[in-house]
Structure formats: structure tokens, C-alpha cells
Design a protein around this motif. Structure first.
Motif, PDB file in Angstrom:
ATOM      1  N   GLN A  25      49.199  48.489  35.181  1.00  0.00           N
ATOM      2  CA  GLN A  25      50.264  47.558  34.625  1.00  0.00           C
ATOM      3  C   GLN A  25      51.032  46.750  35.328  1.00  0.00           C
ATOM      4  O   GLN A  25      51.233  45.463  35.086  1.00  0.00           O
ATOM      5  CB  GLN A  25      50.914  48.655  33.373  1.00  0.00           C
ATOM      6  CG  GLN A  25      51.867  47.573  32.440  1.00  0.00           C
ATOM      7  CD  GLN A  25      52.690  48.651  31.373  1.00  0.00           C
ATOM      8  OE1 GLN A  25      53.325  49.356  31.870  1.00  0.00           O
ATOM      9  NE2 GLN A  25      52.687  48.109  30.294  1.00  0.00           N
ATOM     10  N   THR A  26      51.436  47.299  36.400  1.00  0.00           N
ATOM     11  CA  THR A  26      52.342  46.560  37.068  1.00  0.00           C
ATOM     12  C   THR A  26      51.481  45.567  37.855  1.00  0.00           C
ATOM     13  O   THR A  26      52.096  44.371  37.894  1.00  0.00           O
ATOM     14  CB  THR A  26      53.204  47.586  38.417  1.00  0.00           C
ATOM     15  OG1 THR A  26      53.677  48.555  37.685  1.00  0.00           O
ATOM     16  CG2 THR A  26      53.726  46.844  39.391  1.00  0.00           C
ATOM     17  N   GLN A  27      50.403  45.673  38.203  1.00  0.00           N
ATOM     18  CA  GLN A  27      49.512  44.632  38.919  1.00  0.00           C
ATOM     19  C   GLN A  27      49.170  43.621  37.834  1.00  0.00           C
ATOM     20  O   GLN A  27      49.417  42.341  38.193  1.00  0.00           O
ATOM     21  CB  GLN A  27      48.312  45.282  39.362  1.00  0.00           C
ATOM     22  CG  GLN A  27      48.295  46.346  40.696  1.00  0.00           C
ATOM     23  CD  GLN A  27      46.782  46.848  40.989  1.00  0.00           C
ATOM     24  OE1 GLN A  27      46.361  47.375  39.946  1.00  0.00           O
ATOM     25  NE2 GLN A  27      46.708  46.756  42.241  1.00  0.00           N
ATOM     26  N   ARG A  28      48.856  43.902  36.907  1.00  0.00           N
ATOM     27  CA  ARG A  28      48.707  42.769  35.844  1.00  0.00           C
ATOM     28  C   ARG A  28      49.840  42.016  35.502  1.00  0.00           C
ATOM     29  O   ARG A  28      49.890  40.833  34.944  1.00  0.00           O
ATOM     30  CB  ARG A  28      47.933  43.442  34.499  1.00  0.00           C
ATOM     31  CG  ARG A  28      46.459  43.775  35.058  1.00  0.00           C
ATOM     32  CD  ARG A  28      45.672  44.498  33.649  1.00  0.00           C
ATOM     33  NE  ARG A  28      46.108  46.138  33.656  1.00  0.00           N
ATOM     34  CZ  ARG A  28      46.836  46.429  32.649  1.00  0.00           C
ATOM     35  NH1 ARG A  28      47.251  45.757  31.538  1.00  0.00           N
ATOM     36  NH2 ARG A  28      46.766  47.762  32.701  1.00  0.00           N
ATOM     37  N   ARG A  29      51.015  42.697  35.411  1.00  0.00           N
ATOM     38  CA  ARG A  29      52.245  41.991  35.205  1.00  0.00           C
ATOM     39  C   ARG A  29      52.627  40.989  36.028  1.00  0.00           C
ATOM     40  O   ARG A  29      53.192  40.071  35.939  1.00  0.00           O
ATOM     41  CB  ARG A  29      53.457  42.844  34.839  1.00  0.00           C
ATOM     42  CG  ARG A  29      53.461  43.690  33.482  1.00  0.00           C
ATOM     43  CD  ARG A  29      54.495  44.566  33.417  1.00  0.00           C
ATOM     44  NE  ARG A  29      54.740  45.120  32.028  1.00  0.00           N
ATOM     45  CZ  ARG A  29      55.377  45.990  31.764  1.00  0.00           C
ATOM     46  NH1 ARG A  29      56.177  46.850  32.795  1.00  0.00           N
ATOM     47  NH2 ARG A  29      55.740  46.280  30.543  1.00  0.00           N
ATOM     48  N   HIS A  30      52.238  41.388  37.411  1.00  0.00           N
ATOM     49  CA  HIS A  30      52.448  40.311  38.455  1.00  0.00           C
ATOM     50  C   HIS A  30      51.490  39.198  38.504  1.00  0.00           C
ATOM     51  O   HIS A  30      51.878  38.148  38.646  1.00  0.00           O
ATOM     52  CB  HIS A  30      52.165  41.172  39.838  1.00  0.00           C
ATOM     53  CG  HIS A  30      52.121  40.182  41.138  1.00  0.00           C
ATOM     54  ND1 HIS A  30      53.309  39.666  41.367  1.00  0.00           N
ATOM     55  CD2 HIS A  30      51.059  39.770  41.987  1.00  0.00           C
ATOM     56  CE1 HIS A  30      52.948  38.903  42.603  1.00  0.00           C
ATOM     57  NE2 HIS A  30      51.415  39.029  42.736  1.00  0.00           N
ATOM     58  N   TYR A  31      50.250  39.292  38.078  1.00  0.00           N
ATOM     59  CA  TYR A  31      49.304  38.308  37.927  1.00  0.00           C
ATOM     60  C   TYR A  31      49.953  37.379  36.827  1.00  0.00           C
ATOM     61  O   TYR A  31      49.737  36.238  36.724  1.00  0.00           O
ATOM     62  CB  TYR A  31      48.010  38.715  37.343  1.00  0.00           C
ATOM     63  CG  TYR A  31      47.315  39.606  38.600  1.00  0.00           C
ATOM     64  CD1 TYR A  31      47.405  39.297  40.016  1.00  0.00           C
ATOM     65  CD2 TYR A  31      46.421  40.823  38.181  1.00  0.00           C
ATOM     66  CE1 TYR A  31      46.774  39.874  40.697  1.00  0.00           C
ATOM     67  CE2 TYR A  31      45.735  41.336  39.166  1.00  0.00           C
ATOM     68  CZ  TYR A  31      45.708  41.009  40.387  1.00  0.00           C
ATOM     69  OH  TYR A  31      45.409  41.552  41.490  1.00  0.00           O
TER      70      TYR A  31
END
Length: 533
Positions: A504-510
Motif C-alpha cells: 500500500q505504501t509503494q502504491r501511495r507513493h506512485y
């Protein structure tokens, strides 16, 4: 035949001060009625009746006679009948045309047709009207409200209800007195609602400014399986940013009518540029928009020769013809070598429906994947992805695959709907709704990348051709995972699995990177550029 146009233009307007000399679309209001009279093929003489020094100066500058109006004929209570009778003088006129400055949107062609109508039918008086049927109520003799109709019907089925406008009153000179311009044989002449605007207040003034400043527009666009469908989608969206209905042309040898979908825009198929040029030469377009990928110098020079006063605007043009355009707008490339070429994502015109949707909420885990490669998908990425995701290792994820109007093997791909976790859709209307149901996406490097970015959907991207390789927005730095042109299936699948398993953290960054761009105001930016030409 002697036909006199009288333009009454006093100075004493109270509702809109200085109304007759106010600048509307950079011209004094009285200018428009004077010029219509001057351009008329029927009117032989023109007089401006006024008590205003400023109006008199304008009339003299435009080369027409001024009849100075006595103060006794300039009051609010004075009817135009006395004003017109006074301005006629002692000459004998076959017809006298009253033309009020407060009706500047009247077209010269309409005026001439009305005068011709009066002469052919030998009417004493012809009054301009607009047909405005509505359900209405009136006061009866006892002061009570009662309906002015016998049966409630939808407006289009109501009988004609004609309201007088200030555009013109055409009268035989012999019947005009101090008290009337109306003879025994009276008729009305219907004009369009756009020509029937009478300026009584500031709202009318604003409407007239819009009507007079709007341009007659032609759009030339082509799209197909090899070129892609983005040009057609953009042309239809561009057509809607104007307050008029452009003529949209397309080459029958390159583009099918069905690619435009259901639209009420004026679509005109032409047999090559030669036929297009022949039509353009006969039309008084103010603006021609080209969205055909690449233009030639010969093409643009021919357009300029046919319509030397028209402005030429090209979208996404990397051909030699771009140097002959007044403006080139390129939302997909970020390089420019000329001042008349503007580039960047701020000029991207998003589909209207996308303005209604907010960015997606990033979930803890990926559940659903959007797959779409624009209107045509010439590299057949859709086929390749469907073969990949039909494998059993993807059963725990749901996939929506969208096919566009230009895809050539729809039937064979829709057979993948037999899988419980795969939905193949064709030519959908509400694209943002379908996208918003998904957690990640796979697309090509065209305008669909912008759409996914508006919604903040983490996306894998591939290029369809060499041209798309130079599209700079869909890049890793902007939140996409870009894989290049025609990567093999192994690379595509490895990246898909990585996105499916991303945190979830990675996709929020994107998503943060995707949303850090102005992608919702392209209409305003493009319209401002065109209006300032």
C-alpha cells in the motif's frame, strides 16, 4: 428602388449607460447595425439619427450620414415612429428599414432576405420576430391569472408564439407617419434566437459579447488502427470547448464514421484533401483545427491561400506543416523549437466525465486490474495480456480489459469472458467509472495514461510505436512503470506480478507522483490560447 436604413442611436440609455457606444467585441455597439446596412445589397441610403456627439463621430468615420435629432425627440417617452418620420426628410422612399443598434447579432444575409421578402410579397410592414413558444399565463379582464393555452404540451408541440425583436422593421415609405410605421398589410419575419438578442441589460451585453466573439470553426481529424483513435477523441472534446457547433471533417480513405461513436456534431466525410480544400474555399471559417498527426507544408500553404484571414491551429503536429500554423498545441511532447508551439500536460483535454471523479483510494492489497490500450492497440497488447492473465496463477485477481472502436479482432478477444475473473468490455461510455473500480492498470503511452493519472491509479505502461517512445509524461518519474516499446511477455508479466504484490505504501507513493500534475484544466488553457490568437 430607393431603400433607406435609419439607425436610431440616442445617448440617453439609463439601464446600460453609454450603451450605443460601448465596445462589444472591440467595436462600438452601433457599428454592427451600420455595417449590416452598408453591406446590404438592397439598402441604398443610410442615416444615423442621434443626439450623441460620440455616435455622430462613429457614423461619420464609417462613412454614413448623420441626422441630428432634436432634444424633443430624444426623451424616454418618444416612440420610434416619430424619430423615423423625422429622419426620412422630404424625399420619397420605396422602403424604410428601421435597424436598432441594440440588435448587433443580426446577420447581413438575414436582413437582405427579409427586404427581398417584403418586396416580393409587397407587404406594407415586415417585423422581425423570434418564435418563442412556451406555456404562459396572462391576466384576464378581472385581473386573475389564467393559462394562455388550451392544452399543456411539450414546448416543441406548442403553436408558434412570435415575439418582436429590435433587429428590423421594414416599412413602405408611403405609410410612415409621426404616429406609425405599421400599414394594413403586415407580416412577420422569423429570425434565429442568436440574431434576436436585444440588449436591455448587462446580461444581454455579456451574451452578445460571447455571440460576436465566437468563431466559425472547422476541425479536420483522422484516426484508424495504425494511427490510433486519440485524435478523434480529442477532436470531439475540443469541439465542445466552443460556444458554437464546429464542422468536423474526416478523410473517408483513412477514417470510418463509426470511429466517432454516437455524436450530434456535424460530421463530414471527404474524399481526400482536394475535396476538403474545395469545401473550405467556399466557407468563411475563422478557425481551422487540424488533428491529423502530421501535416505537410503544401497542405498548410493551400489552407492559408484559401482562407488568408483564418487562424490555423494544429494538435500534435511534428510535420513540416507545423511551421505554417498560427499555433501548435502538443500535450504529449515536452520539446519545442518555435514560439508558436506550446507543449506539456497542461494542454491535455480530458474527457468531460473524468471531471466528475476523484482519485481512487489506495487499498491495502490489489484486488482488481484495469487493462486498456486506447482505441486501436496496433501492437495487440490486449491479446498478449489476455493470454497471460488467463493462467491459473491469476485466479485470485480480477481483470477488466477494455477494447476500443479501432480494435480489429473484438470477437475473438471477447471469448475470454468465459473466465470468472476476466471481463472484456468493448467501446464503453463511462471509462472513469470502470477505471475507478481498479487498483492498478496497464496501458500504452498515449492519452489513456493521462486519464489514469487523473484518477491516481498506479500504472504499467508500454509504447505502441516509435512515436510513443517520445511521449514524456508517461514516465517513471511521474509515477508510471514504463517498459518501453514492445517488451517481451516475460518482462510484462514480471512487472505485472510486482505490481500485484506491491505494498500500500509503494502504491501511495506512485499515486502522489501521478497527482502532482495539472491535468484537469486543459480546456481552459487551450481555449485561452485560441481566443488570444
Amino acid at each position: 428602388m430607393k431603400i433607406l436604413a435609419i439607425i436610431p442611436a440616442r445617448k440617453g440609455s439609463k439601464g446600460v449607460p453609454n450603451k450605443n457606444i460601448r465596445l462589444v467585441n472591440e467595436r462600438p455597439l452601433v457599428y454592427y447595425s451600420i455595417m449590416n446596412a452598408k453591406k446590404s445589397k438592397w439598402i441604398t441610403d443610410i442615416k444615423v439619427s442621434t443626439d450623441s456627439e460620440e455616435v455622430a463621430v462613429i457614423a461619420k468615420q464609417l462613412g454614413v450620414d448623420v441626422h441630428w435629432r432634436d432634444s424633443s425627440l430624444a426623451g424616454d417617452e418618444i416612440t420610434l415612429d416619430a424619430v423615423i418620420f423625422d429622419a426620412m426628410g422630404n424625399e420619397n422612399w420605396d422602403y424604410v428599414v428601421t435597424m436598432q443598434p441594440t440588435s448587433p447579432t443580426l446577420q447581413k444575409e438575414t436582413l437582405d432576405k427579409a427586404i427581398n421578402y417584403s418586396i416580393e410579397l409587397q407587404v406594407d410592414t415586415l417585423i422581425s420576430v423570434v418564435n418563442h413558444p412556451h406555456l404562459a399565463w396572462v391576466n384576464d379582464s378581472e385581473g386573475k391569472k389564467r393559462p394562455a393555452y388550451t392544452e399543456r404540451k411539450n414546448r416543441q408541440y406548442l403553436p408558434g408564439y412570435y415575439l418582436e425583436t429590435g433587429a428590423f422593421v421594414i416599412s413602405r415609405g408611403s405609410i410612415i407617419t409621426e404616429k406609425t410605421r405599421i400599414g394594413k398589410n403586415v407580416d412577420v419575419y422569423e429570425i434565429s434566437k442568436e440574431e434576436a438578442v436585444d440588449i436591455d441589460n448587462f446580461g444581454d451585453l455579456l451574451l452578445v459579447e460571447k455571440l460576436l466573439s465566437d468563431k466559425k470553426i472547422a476541425i479536420y481529424v483522422n484516426g484508424n488502427n495504425s494511427r490510433g483513435m486519440g485524435h478523434i477523441y480529442r477532436a470531439l472534446e475540443t469541439a465542445d470547448i466552443f460556444y458554437s457547433k464546429p464542422d468536423i471533417f474526416y478523410d473517408l480513405n483513412q477514417t470510418e464514421r463509426r470511429f466517432f461513436g454516437e455524436t450530434t456534431h456535424n460530421l463530414n466525410g471527404v474524399d481526400g484533401f482536394g475535396e476538403l480544400l474545395g469545401i473550405v474555399e467556399k466557407s468563411n471559417y475563422d478557425l481551422i483545427i487540424n488533428d491529423v498527426l502530421t501535416t505537410t507544408a503544401d497542405y498548410m500553404i493551400a489552407l492559408k491561400k484559401s482562407l488568408p484571414d483564418a487562424k490555423l491551429v494544429n494538435f500534435e503536429d511534428d510535420g513540416e506543416g507545423a511551421h505554417f500554423a498560427d499555433l501548435v498545441i502538443n500535450d504529449l511532447y515536452n520539446t519545442s523549437d518555435a514560439p508558436h508551439i506550446v507543449v506539456g500536460e497542461k494542454y491535455y483535454i480530458a474527457s468531460k466525465l473524468f471531471m466528475l471523479y476523484q482519485p481512487i483510494q489506495i487499498k491495502e492489497k490489489v484486488e482488481k486490474v484495469f487493462i486498456g490500450f486506447g482505441g486501436a492497440d496496433p501492437q495487440n497488447y490486449s491479446d498478449r495480456l489476455l493470454r497471460i492473465i488467463s493462467g491459473s496463477e491469476y485466479n485470485n485477481f480480477r481483470f477488466t480489459v477494455v477494447l476500443g472502436r479501432g480494435k480489429i479482432n473484438i470477437d475473438s478477444l471477447q471469448k475470454y469472458n468465459k473466465y470468472d475473473n476476466i471481463e472484456v468490455l468493448y467501446d464503453i461510455v463511462n471509462m472513469p467509472e470502470v477505471m475507478s473500480e481498479c487498483d492498478i492498470a496497464i496501458t500504452s503511452r498515449g492519452r489513456m495514461g493521462y486519464e489514469l493519472a487523473i484518477l491516481g491509479i498506479p500504472t504499467i505502461s508500454v509504447a505502441q510505436n516509435k512515436r510513443e517512445e517520445s511521449h514524456k509524461f508517461v514516465s517513471n518519474e511521474n509515477g508510471f512503470s514504463y517498459l518501453g516499446l514492445n517488451p517481451d511477455d516475460q518482462i510484462i508479466e514480471e512487472n505485472l506480478k510486482m505490481f500485484l504484490e506491491s505494498s500500500q505504501t509503494q502504491r501511495r507513493h506512485y499515486q502522489t507522483l501521478l497527482l502532482n500534475h495539472d491535468l484537469r484544466n486543459g480546456r481552459r488553457h487551450v481555449r485561452n490560447l485560441i481566443d488570444n490568437l
